[in-house]
Scaffold this motif. Structure first.
Motif, short mmCIF file in Angstrom:
data_model
loop_
_atom_site.label_atom_id
_atom_site.label_comp_id
_atom_site.label_asym_id
_atom_site.label_seq_id
_atom_site.Cartn_x
_atom_site.Cartn_y
_atom_site.Cartn_z
N LEU A 172 0.83 -1.21 0.00
CA LEU A 172 0.00 0.00 0.00
C LEU A 172 0.86 1.26 0.00
CD1 LEU A 172 -2.88 -0.91 2.49
CD2 LEU A 172 -3.09 -0.50 0.03
N ALA A 173 2.01 1.18 0.65
CA ALA A 173 2.89 2.35 0.71
C ALA A 173 3.36 2.79 -0.67
CB ALA A 173 4.10 2.04 1.59
N ARG A 174 3.34 1.87 -1.64
CA ARG A 174 3.81 2.16 -3.00
C ARG A 174 2.71 2.75 -3.88
NH1 ARG A 174 6.06 -3.51 -4.72
NH2 ARG A 174 6.27 -2.42 -6.73
N VAL A 175 1.46 2.72 -3.42
CA VAL A 175 0.36 3.28 -4.21
C VAL A 175 0.51 4.80 -4.25
CG1 VAL A 175 -2.14 3.60 -4.33
CG2 VAL A 175 -1.19 1.38 -3.64
N SER A 176 0.39 5.38 -5.44
CA SER A 176 0.53 6.82 -5.58
C SER A 176 -0.77 7.44 -6.08
CB SER A 176 1.67 7.16 -6.56
OG SER A 176 1.36 6.70 -7.86
N VAL A 177 -1.03 8.67 -5.65
CA VAL A 177 -2.25 9.38 -6.04
C VAL A 177 -1.89 10.82 -6.40
CG1 VAL A 177 -3.88 7.99 -4.73
CG2 VAL A 177 -2.72 9.89 -3.61
N PHE A 178 -2.76 11.43 -7.20
CA PHE A 178 -2.63 12.83 -7.56
C PHE A 178 -3.26 13.66 -6.44
CE2 PHE A 178 -4.64 16.60 -9.36
CZ PHE A 178 -3.57 17.21 -10.00
N LEU A 179 -2.53 14.62 -5.87
CA LEU A 179 -3.03 15.40 -4.74
C LEU A 179 -2.96 16.90 -5.02
CD1 LEU A 179 -1.54 13.53 -1.64
CD2 LEU A 179 -3.90 13.50 -2.46
N PRO A 180 -4.10 17.52 -5.29
CA PRO A 180 -4.14 18.98 -5.36
C PRO A 180 -4.06 19.56 -3.94
CG PRO A 180 -6.34 18.09 -5.60
CD PRO A 180 -5.41 16.91 -5.54
N PRO A 181 -3.97 20.86 -3.78
CA PRO A 181 -3.97 21.45 -2.44
C PRO A 181 -5.23 21.05 -1.67
CG PRO A 181 -3.34 23.08 -4.09
CD PRO A 181 -3.81 21.87 -4.84
N VAL A 182 -5.13 21.04 -0.35
CA VAL A 182 -6.24 20.58 0.49
C VAL A 182 -7.50 21.41 0.25
CG1 VAL A 182 -7.04 20.31 2.87
CG2 VAL A 182 -4.72 19.62 2.25
N SER A 183 -7.35 22.70 0.00
CA SER A 183 -8.53 23.54 -0.25
C SER A 183 -9.29 23.05 -1.48
CB SER A 183 -8.12 25.00 -0.43
OG SER A 183 -7.23 25.14 -1.53
N GLU A 184 -8.55 22.64 -2.51
CA GLU A 184 -9.19 22.11 -3.71
C GLU A 184 -9.75 20.72 -3.46
OE1 GLU A 184 -6.55 22.37 -7.02
OE2 GLU A 184 -6.09 24.49 -6.67
N GLN A 185 -9.04 19.93 -2.64
CA GLN A 185 -9.54 18.61 -2.28
C GLN A 185 -10.93 18.72 -1.64
OE1 GLN A 185 -6.87 16.20 0.06
NE2 GLN A 185 -5.06 17.00 -1.00
N ARG A 186 -11.09 19.71 -0.76
CA ARG A 186 -12.38 19.86 -0.07
C ARG A 186 -13.49 20.18 -1.06
NH1 ARG A 186 -9.30 22.99 4.07
NH2 ARG A 186 -8.83 21.52 5.76
N LYS A 187 -13.19 21.05 -2.03
CA LYS A 187 -14.20 21.39 -3.04
C LYS A 187 -14.59 20.16 -3.85
CE LYS A 187 -12.69 26.21 -3.60
NZ LYS A 187 -12.13 27.20 -4.56
N ILE A 188 -13.58 19.40 -4.25
CA ILE A 188 -13.86 18.18 -5.03
C ILE A 188 -14.65 17.19 -4.18
CG2 ILE A 188 -12.79 16.17 -6.13
CD1 ILE A 188 -10.46 18.03 -6.94
N GLY A 189 -14.27 17.04 -2.91
CA GLY A 189 -14.98 16.13 -2.01
C GLY A 189 -16.44 16.51 -1.85
N GLU A 190 -16.73 17.81 -1.77
CA GLU A 190 -18.12 18.27 -1.65
C GLU A 190 -18.92 17.91 -2.89
OE1 GLU A 190 -17.83 22.41 -0.88
OE2 GLU A 190 -16.98 22.16 1.14
N ILE A 191 -18.31 18.08 -4.05
CA ILE A 191 -19.00 17.75 -5.30
C ILE A 191 -19.31 16.25 -5.35
CG2 ILE A 191 -18.72 17.61 -7.81
CD1 ILE A 191 -17.02 20.18 -7.59
N LEU A 192 -18.31 15.42 -5.04
CA LEU A 192 -18.52 13.98 -5.10
C LEU A 192 -19.53 13.51 -4.06
CD1 LEU A 192 -14.83 12.81 -5.66
CD2 LEU A 192 -16.66 13.00 -7.35
N ARG A 193 -19.58 14.23 -2.93
CA ARG A 193 -20.51 13.83 -1.87
C ARG A 193 -21.96 13.98 -2.32
NH1 ARG A 193 -21.34 10.08 1.42
NH2 ARG A 193 -22.69 10.62 3.16
N THR A 194 -22.24 14.94 -3.21
CA THR A 194 -23.62 15.08 -3.69
C THR A 194 -24.06 13.84 -4.46
OG1 THR A 194 -22.92 16.20 -5.73
CG2 THR A 194 -23.41 17.59 -3.82
N TRP A 195 -23.13 13.25 -5.23
CA TRP A 195 -23.44 12.01 -5.94
C TRP A 195 -23.64 10.86 -4.94
CZ3 TRP A 195 -22.09 15.73 -9.21
CH2 TRP A 195 -22.51 15.63 -10.54
N ASP A 196 -22.80 10.83 -3.90
CA ASP A 196 -22.93 9.78 -2.88
C ASP A 196 -24.30 9.86 -2.19
OD1 ASP A 196 -20.41 8.80 -3.38
OD2 ASP A 196 -19.45 9.98 -1.79
#
Length: 396
Positions: A148-172
């Motif tokens: 698992l330590a070798r798995v890599s992800v694309f990480l925008p700044p946390v402020s942008e992460q929160r905006k993206i998370g809010e958008i995805l949460r509406t679908w959830d």
């Protein structure tokens, strides 16, 4: 929808984000009706999506002390699974109260990212492919902290992460509402089905005089014909019934030589000889061939309607009898071949009543399928959205 600015820097490995902790100390025998909320690895696959703030399983305080405590924002991975494609399924824990995680889980803590975003990123197609390659094993697949330590992800700044998370949460949230509706309709179908079919069982008291006591062998004959090389290969599934094999999301294990494969025609019922005790059967709307591991039966339409029989075969008391008449020493070897199947006795209502009951149950099933279709559409929309938002492909 507001366009989210996407950070275009490189990817980061989980080893650089936080520390991994093993879950421990919970078995199925430890579960209680109420107590300390707990997360078991199997629940990651069957109960939760990408995030959750409440848990549906519980353990005693003594058991909880032996388990691993969860902290708000933890990402919990399943370290065991049946297939490489599902290994490492993750959930973000957003609860604030006391909760614990059991064995076969791995927890990522102290990652400093938005947990909703990170969980979605770790369940997106790219991360799933990485975990699939890193998992080890065949009949049971495992993944460990080092992988698992070798798995890599694309990480925008946390402020942008929160905006993206809010958008995805509406679908959830929309998906959760539809899944709750589907569950309610499924329960409704089950209760109505139970009311129709419990009286068919010989142990039920007071059968109407117009109902006939018969053996299944009086109602069905076994189809033992083999098909042609050009016939479509079909499969019989628990939830979808008889479908084209190409629609089944698992490896094709059929043999190249299909000369012994059985013919199944429209209006026939087929069942998995080794799993009829679990209710794996279905009414065929297709012509095709099925594996010799299946049994194919043709109903006598003057006595029993095929649509009625397809619902009857899923009824709880009927499935119990399928198990009771199955032969074999253990559940791994239980099988219900036609001679044993034919000896099962039921009380059968008149044809007109069968038609009315089948019509109503078909209507329930159609409603459930419609909701299923909506759920799949939402999940596909979300999947496409994730690829855009998490990979930095949205236009500004």
């Amino acid at each position: 929808m507001e366009k989210v600015p996407i950070h275009r820097e490189g990817r980061i490995c989980l080893s650089d984000l936080g520390k991994f902790i093993k879950g421990r100390g919970i078995t199925r025998a430890d579960l209680v009706q109420s107590g300390i909320p707990c997360l078991r690895y199997g629940d990651l696959y069957t109960t939760y999506g990408d995030v959750t703030d409440e848990l549906t399983s519980f353990v005693s305080e003594d058991t909880a002390r032996r388990a691993t405590q969860l902290h708000h924002g933890d990402i919990i991975f399943a370290s065991s699974g049946e297939t490489a494609g599902e290994i490492g399924k993750s959930v973000a824990w957003l609860g604030n109260g006391t909760a614990v995680a059991g064995g076969d889980t791995i927890i990522l803590r102290g990652h400093g990212q938005d947990p909703t975003f990170l969980a979605h990123a770790l369940n997106a197609d790219d991360a799933v492919r990485q975990k699939s390659r890193l998992g080890k094993g065949h009949s049971v697949v495992h993944i460990h902290e080092a992988e698992l330590a070798r798995v890599s992800v694309f990480l925008p700044p946390v402020s942008e992460q929160r905006k993206i998370g809010e958008i995805l949460r509406t679908w959830d949230e929309a998906t959760e509402k539809l899944e709750a509706l589907r569950q309610a309709k499924t329960v409704q179908y089950r209760l109505v089905s139970q009311g129709f079919f419990d009286p068919c069982h010989p142990s039920s008291p007071g059968h109407p005089r117009t109902w006939l006591e018969v053996e299944l062998g009086d109602l069905f004959r076994e189809r033992i014909q083999t098909g042609n090389s050009w016939d479509t290969l079909l499969s019989i599934t628990m939830s979808e019934g008889v479908i084209d094999r190409n629609e089944v999301d698992r490896k094709d294990t059929s043999t190249k030589d299909k000369s012994r494969y059985k013919l199944i025609l429209r209006g026939d019922l087929g069942y998995n000889t080794m799993r009829m005790w679990q209710g794996v059967s279905g009414l065929s709307a297709l012509r095709g061939i099925v594996s010799p591991a299946y049994t194919v039966v043709t109903p006598d339409q003057s006595k029993i309607i095929a649509r009625y029989a397809s619902h009857l075969f899923k009824a709880r008391r009927m499935v119990f009898d399928f198990q009771r008449y199955s032969q074999g020493l253990t559940s791994d070897t239980w099988n219900l071949k036609f001679p044993a199947f034919s000896k099962i006795r039921i009380f059968l209502p008149p044809i007109k009543l069968q038609e009315k009951q089948a019509d109503l149950l078909d209507a329930f099933k159609d409603e459930i399928k419609c909701v299923d279709k909506e759920v799949r559409a939402l999940k596909n929309q979300k999947r496409g959205l994730i690829q855009i938002l998490l990979n930095g492909n949205n236009s500004r």
